[in-house]
Design an enzyme around this catalytic site. Structure first.
Site, PDB file in Angstrom:
ATOM      1  N   ASP A 181       0.842  -1.199   0.000  1.00  0.00           N
ATOM      2  CA  ASP A 181       0.000   0.000   0.000  1.00  0.00           C
ATOM      3  C   ASP A 181       0.880   1.253   0.000  1.00  0.00           C
ATOM      4  OD1 ASP A 181      -2.182  -1.672   0.258  1.00  0.00           O
ATOM      5  OD2 ASP A 181      -2.216  -1.510   2.449  1.00  0.00           O
TER       6      ASP A 181
HETATM    7  N1  URA Z   1      -1.089  -5.926   4.009  1.00  0.00           N
HETATM    8  C1  URA Z   1      -1.607  -4.689   4.012  1.00  0.00           C
HETATM    9  O1  URA Z   1      -2.635  -4.431   4.631  1.00  0.00           O
HETATM   10  N2  URA Z   1      -0.950  -3.733   3.315  1.00  0.00           N
HETATM   11  C2  URA Z   1       0.205  -3.961   2.654  1.00  0.00           C
HETATM   12  O2  URA Z   1       0.759  -3.033   2.060  1.00  0.00           O
HETATM   13  C3  URA Z   1       0.734  -5.259   2.666  1.00  0.00           C
HETATM   14  C4  URA Z   1       0.059  -6.223   3.352  1.00  0.00           C
END
Ligand code: URA
Length: 232
Positions: free
Chosen positions: A101
């Protein structure tokens, strides 16, 4: 592989310039001039452009320490792509192996070897990914068992696969998961009434983020790192 694709992959020419070079007679295969851009070549064929032998470039394998604010795809109107952090040629040939993310930091793998990245991202391979997770609430030790058994995420019908959780402090854990569902770590903690404040990936399979890499820095993977992923 098609001749135009081979030329574009292994020279500075784009695909359309490679096509032009072929149709105008600048390319030969095994000393024979070939003007058919779709001509199929084999690995043993000798391809020349203006009489210069074009060898197949090696694949590239990169680890990057993703900073906050960058995205793991190529297009977004608001945020820059992590690929912008690579000051190398032919960046557009590379792809990002799995996503983090925009507000997650840490290990991102980047390559132009589709088979290698498939081995990492394929759900069948159950590749382990480990994250350091900072939480807004105190972690209840009960969730170690809950995560180990698997839990249902909001709007899903299949429980998560067993995950390993190690407490680091009252509000910090090390979590290893073997899937890559959408926002998985954040949703796992939401399912037990907690909230992720910061998320940092430290490993993917056998590859661990190099502690020498500062935010936004990258390096090529070593031969051992590349092949360790092949063995799985
Ligand atoms: N899980 C999440 O919630 N976000 C990420 O970026 C990676 C794994």
């Amino acid at each position: 592989m098609r001749l135009d694709k081979y030329i574009a992959q292994n020279t500075n020419l784009t695909r359309s310039l490679a096509k032009q070079a072929i149709s105008s007679g600048q390319v030969s295969v095994n000393l024979e001039c070939i003007k058919n851009t779709a001509f199929k070549i084999n690995p043993a064929d000798k391809v020349c452009y203006f009489d210069k032998l074009i060898s197949a470039l090696d694949h590239r394998y990169i680890m990057l320490n993703k900073p906050l604010g960058y995205i793991c795809s190529t297009q977004d109107e608001v945020h820059p792509s992590v690929l912008n952090l690579l000051d190398i040629d032919k960046r557009d040939r590379l792809h990002i192996v799995g996503r983090l993310d925009v507000d997650t930091t840490g290990l991102v793998l980047i390559t132009d070897d589709g088979q290698w990245s498939h081995r990492i991202t394929s759900p069948k391979k159950n590749c382990q990914k480990s994250y350091l997770v900072d939480l807004t609430e105190k972690v209840d030790a009960d969730i170690i068992e809950i995560f180990k058994k698997g839990l249902l995420l909001n709007n899903e019908i299949k429980p998560t696969l067993p995950a390993q959780l190690i407490l680091q402090s009252k509000q910090k854990v090390l979590l290893s998961i073997q899937e890559g569902r959408y926002h998985q770590v954040k949703r796992m903690f939401a399912a037990v009434g907690n909230h992720v404040e910061a998320l940092h990936r430290i490993s993917i399979g056998t590859i661990t983020l190099d502690a020498q890499l500062g935010d936004g820095e990258w390096r090529y993977l070593t031969e051992d790192e590349i092949t360790s992923m092949n063995l799985k």
